[in-house]
Design an enzyme around this catalytic site. Sequence first.
Site, short mmCIF file in Angstrom:
data_model
loop_
_atom_site.label_atom_id
_atom_site.label_comp_id
_atom_site.label_asym_id
_atom_site.label_seq_id
_atom_site.Cartn_x
_atom_site.Cartn_y
_atom_site.Cartn_z
N ASP A 71 0.83 -1.20 0.00
CA ASP A 71 0.00 0.00 0.00
C ASP A 71 0.87 1.26 0.00
OD1 ASP A 71 -1.30 -2.29 1.16
OD2 ASP A 71 -2.91 -1.00 1.88
N HIS A 87 -1.09 4.47 -0.58
CA HIS A 87 -2.15 5.33 -0.01
C HIS A 87 -1.86 6.82 -0.16
CE1 HIS A 87 -5.28 2.79 1.54
NE2 HIS A 87 -4.43 2.01 2.18
N ASP A 146 -4.14 -0.42 -3.34
CA ASP A 146 -4.31 0.71 -2.42
C ASP A 146 -3.30 1.81 -2.73
OD1 ASP A 146 -6.39 -0.66 -1.32
OD2 ASP A 146 -5.69 -0.53 0.75
N ASP A 192 -6.36 7.17 -1.69
CA ASP A 192 -7.10 7.39 -0.45
C ASP A 192 -6.15 7.61 0.73
OD1 ASP A 192 -9.65 7.37 -1.50
OD2 ASP A 192 -10.03 5.26 -1.05
N ARG A 193 -6.71 8.24 1.75
CA ARG A 193 -6.00 8.57 2.98
C ARG A 193 -4.99 9.69 2.76
NH1 ARG A 193 -8.48 6.44 7.52
NH2 ARG A 193 -8.83 4.21 7.34
N ASN A 220 -8.54 -2.94 -2.19
CA ASN A 220 -9.92 -2.63 -1.83
C ASN A 220 -10.23 -1.13 -1.95
OD1 ASN A 220 -8.12 -2.64 0.60
ND2 ASN A 220 -9.93 -1.78 1.59
N HIS A 221 -9.19 -0.29 -1.99
CA HIS A 221 -9.43 1.15 -2.13
C HIS A 221 -9.51 1.60 -3.58
CE1 HIS A 221 -9.58 3.17 1.80
NE2 HIS A 221 -9.06 2.03 2.21
N HIS A 233 -3.75 -8.42 -3.13
CA HIS A 233 -3.80 -7.38 -2.10
C HIS A 233 -4.23 -7.91 -0.74
CE1 HIS A 233 -4.13 -3.38 -0.41
NE2 HIS A 233 -5.33 -3.70 0.05
N ARG A 283 -13.11 -7.00 10.06
CA ARG A 283 -13.41 -5.85 9.20
C ARG A 283 -14.88 -5.81 8.81
NH1 ARG A 283 -8.61 -3.77 6.62
NH2 ARG A 283 -6.82 -5.13 6.84
N HIS A 318 -2.33 -4.73 2.52
CA HIS A 318 -3.63 -4.54 3.16
C HIS A 318 -3.59 -4.23 4.65
CE1 HIS A 318 -7.96 -4.77 3.12
NE2 HIS A 318 -8.07 -5.96 3.67
#
Length: 432
Positions: A177, A179, A206, A209-210, A238-239, A287, A335, A362
């Site tokens: 990730d 991000h 990923d 995001d963030r 997943n993002h 991922h 989750r 992840h």
Amino acid sequence: LQQPLWAHHTLWSVMECTGTLPGVVEGYYRRGDANFMLGKFKEALKDFKAAAKVAPKDPDLRKKLTECEKSVKRIKFEEALSTPDSEITHVSDTIDLSSMPVEDSYTGPRMKEDGAGGYVITEEFVKAMLQEFKEQRLIHRRFAFQILLEARQLLRQLPSLVDIDVPDDKHFTVCGDVHGQYYDLMNIWELNGLPGPDNPYLFNGDFVDRGSFSVEVILSLLAWKVLYPSAMHLSRGNHESHSMNKIYGFDGEVKHKYSGLMLDVFREVFNWLPLAFVLKKKVLVLHGGLFSKSGVTLDDLRRVDRYREPPDEGLMCECLWSDPAPEPGRQASKRGVGLQFGPDITKEFLDKNGLELVVRSHEVKEEGYEVIHDGRLVTVFSAPNYCDQMGNKGAFVRFNGKDMVPHFTTFEAVPHPDVKPMAYASSFLSWM
């Protein structure tokens, strides 16, 4: 990775609270929060409405209920406009690059003119673009759209599971990730070299995001993919999904820096990202993790129809969301989506498919990576000091083709401009 750390266990911890203690609003309130963070807006709306019946004047609850109602209305509107796949007109197919002239006043990097009114991407352009981003300037939308459209054409030709050979005298690097932490991405390339025919990479989902430089991250990765298709590989996380982007910042960031039209094209690009890779017939890279049923084969993964938003269950969902656990067997995920799988599940899957190792991402790891399940599973996470607050290291893993043994490099976070993580995130998060 996705929710705040508290949300990793929220659904799990409140399942017993709701519906069993009349008049208790907290369970509905917390589960509504968790479902919203997972993009399950319809489920969240039910819980917020239930909580509102008990506490109708709570101001935070009313704000969340309003935001959730907006999201559900948007989903219903999109469903009403949906058409059969055979009749869909993809936004990407409607983009006319020739209608986007590059003005003389534009002083940023330019692609090379092709002599026919168009442009071609070059290494010189990509390097100049990286520097432009580093100085907090954007490239012209004409060039950004071209990167997206050419990347989409490449990705849609790939299977859902991609096989990659790593010659004995070569190496291959896998990153986790990122991000939206652009300056840490640049540091990876400082440490390990820029992507190129002799220095291939796989970034394991990923990308966005963030972090608040997600546009710069994803355009950089896609530009290298267009320039050197065999040297830059990208798997879906997943993002890379509409529901996550709407909440965690990428949606707002793209609209702020470019346009809603470009966001639509990003969505189509994300839908074509492969779900998994196999390196030299030995190492599976994906991922999230493994699967809720036994007997899954690599051919099963190849057959997944991935051009869609991630579902809530099934192989595609589990590729993006599942996590390893120390306990044997399978358990429900904390989750609220995917599952947790033990070392016996990892061994069974590898043995059945003639593989030696699973590499996944992840999850934040303090050292940037973790080796578990008797050495059969690696987690690699490449966003150091995640969200400017976790204090973790980042890492990447490098394989030599001769033996495909993982070698880890860890690194600390580097300084970045004073733009806070989540700067473009949903207003819903400001009420958490």
